[in-house]
Enzyme design. Structure first.
Site, PDB file in Angstrom:
ATOM      1  CG  ASP A 102      -6.348   2.987  -0.823  1.00 18.73           C
ATOM      2  OD1 ASP A 102      -6.976   3.211   0.128  1.00 18.73           O
ATOM      3  OD2 ASP A 102      -5.364   3.724  -0.956  1.00 18.73           O
ATOM      4  CG  HIS A 112      -1.786   0.885   1.208  1.00 11.92           C
ATOM      5  ND1 HIS A 112      -3.210   0.480   1.739  1.00 11.92           N
ATOM      6  CD2 HIS A 112      -2.418   2.222   0.752  1.00 11.92           C
ATOM      7  CE1 HIS A 112      -4.114   1.275   1.583  1.00 11.92           C
ATOM      8  NE2 HIS A 112      -3.422   2.592   0.982  1.00 11.92           N
ATOM      9  N   GLY A 122      -3.389  11.538   5.146  1.00 14.17           N
ATOM     10  CA  GLY A 122      -2.256  10.842   4.905  1.00 14.17           C
ATOM     11  C   GLY A 122      -1.175  11.116   5.611  1.00 14.17           C
ATOM     12  CG  ASP A 127      -2.818   4.405   3.604  1.00 11.08           C
ATOM     13  OD1 ASP A 127      -2.346   4.901   2.515  1.00 11.08           O
ATOM     14  OD2 ASP A 127      -3.777   4.712   4.255  1.00 11.08           O
TER      15      ASP A 127
END
Ligand code: DOR
EC number: 3.5.2.3
Length: 430
Positions: A154, A63, A326, A307
């Site tokens: 995503d 990811h 993020g 991520d």
């Protein structure tokens, strides 16, 4: 091209899926040639010192947001791959929420081509729906023909259950996996952090745990209905972990990942309205952190995935509700796992290397045993190295780490990609 130059990794403790042993590792022609204790150095070989270190298959990130095309001010394939290699990763799966989205063979090919010269193996996840808009299926087959094994929208979950069912039916026929960002958009709407005590105190609208858990439950039901494989991205709540545990006990084809920030930080970190702590799914409660850690320990959660979500300063240095969600992850994931999880090193490596390699369909080149004839995608980890996270020292083009100043133990020392040392003593070679 595999490197024809011999490399000897000397004096380390090899840990892989088969167990552990003290051995030197000789590499040539991009392959592991021998794994033996006390080997002599072949003429002309580069020697990588591994005394006191662990030699392992390279880490695999399921990811990673590489931001190319469209947001090159935050990251590029080149800079993201360098950050990955410095973090011990030899392969990353690039997420398709680029601008435009990676929803066609042409778009996927463009990123794969950029990845050819990168210091990490760059694979691509394709979008499930055209433009990631959740309305019609993307051409999964033509992307699968390019080797795409994971598909995801995503950044958003596929909201329409009927479309997700169809996608799973196609995915089953193609032998690929759908990775879901579990978030019920209607229930989460307007929320900028976890809904709970801290969101009330801070006056920031929240999104409830149920916004994630409803989609986890729905997709478990759809996995049961279709027989399709579902991978749950960045699970963050105790309820999600419990649901996946039950689905696995039932024998359904589901896998799951958790991100380091969901086992190291809680929603209390939002106290100062610092946008570095804004992430999606949001940081949750201490009880959720405990549940995520338990899920990692008992195999409910198969993988740690970063991520890695780089953002330019102009997207973070704004009021909390306007900031993009993020945080960076590639250069801190291994150290956070080694420092914060009370797990044997081999278990941490399973979560960061061979389990994600299997989920991504990369087991022929990544995450396999360190053994003669295998592709030499390896990392050498110093488990005792202590270091302090300095945002300005990161290789990522962005600076949005929430861990600045945090003291961590454990770090990748050398990374070898297809036989070439791309990181030596913590320095990227190109
Ligand atoms: O925090 C997040 N950032 N969550 C996502 O799902 C997307 C990601 C991004 O692309 O920035």
């Amino acid at each position: 091209m595999p490197d024809r130059h011999p490399v000897l990794i000397r004096g380390g403790r090899v840990i892989d899926v088969t167990g552990e042993r003290v051995a030197d590792v000789l590499i040539d022609g991009g392959l592991v040639q021998a794994v033996e204790d006390g080997m002599s150095t072949p003429a002309g070989a580069t020697v990588l010192d591994a005394a006191g270190c662990i030699v392992a298959p390279g880490l695999v990130d399921l990811h990673t947001h590489l931001r190319q095309p469209g947001r090159e001010e935050a990251e590029t394939v080149e800079t993201g791959a360098r950050a990955a290699a410095l973090g011990g990763f030899t392969a990353v799966v690039a997420m398709p929420n680029t601008e435009p989205a990676l929803d066609s063979a042409a778009a996927v090919r463009e990123v794969l081509e950029l990845g050819v010269s990168a210091v990490c193996d760059v694979r691509v996840a394709g979008a499930i729906t055209r433009g990631r808009l959740g309305r019609e299926l993307a051409p999964l087959g033509e992307m699968a023909d390019l080797g795409v094994r994971l598909f995801t929208d995503d950044g958003d979950g596929v909201q329409d259950a009927r479309l997700m069912r169809r996608a799973l039916e196609y995915a089953s026929a193609l032998g690929v996996t759908l990775a879901q960002h579990c978030e019920d958009k209607v229930l989460a709407a307007g929320g900028h952090m976890h809904e709970g005590e801290w969101s009330s105190r801070l006056g920031v609208p929240g999104q409830p745990a149920e916004a994630e858990e409803l989609m986890v439950a729905r997709d478990i039901a759809l996995a049961r209905l279709t027989g399709g494989r579902v991978h749950f991205l960045h699970l963050s709540t105790a309820g999600s972990v419990a649901a996946v545990r039950a689905a696995k006990a039932e024998g359904l084809a589901v896998t799951a990942e958790a991100a380091p920030h969901h086992f190291t930080l809680t929603d209390a970190a939002v106290e100062g309205y610092d946008t570095l702590y804004k992430v999606n799914p949001p940081l949750r409660t201490a009880a959720d952190v405990v549940a995520v850690k338990a899920g990692l320990a008992d195999g409910t959660i198969d993988a740690i995935a970063t991520d890695h979500a780089p953002h330019a300063p102009e997207d973070k240095e704004v009021p909390f509700d306007q900031a993009r969600p993020g945080m960076l992850g590639l250069e801190t994931a291994l150290a956070l796992a080694l420092t914060e999880l009370d797990l044997p090193v081999a278990d941490v490596l399973a979560l960061l290397s061979w389990n994600p390699a299997r989920i991504a369909g990369l087991e022929s080149s990544h995450g396999g045993p360190v053994a003669e004839g295998r592709p030499a995608n390896l990392c050498v980890i110093d488990p005792a190295a202590t270091w302090v996270v300095d945002p300005d020292a990161l290789a990522s083009r962005a600076r949005n780490t929430p861990y600045a100043g945090r003291k961590l133990t454990g770090r990748a020392r050398h990374t070898v990609l297809r036989g070439e040392p791309v990181v030596v003593d913590g320095v990227a070679k190109r």
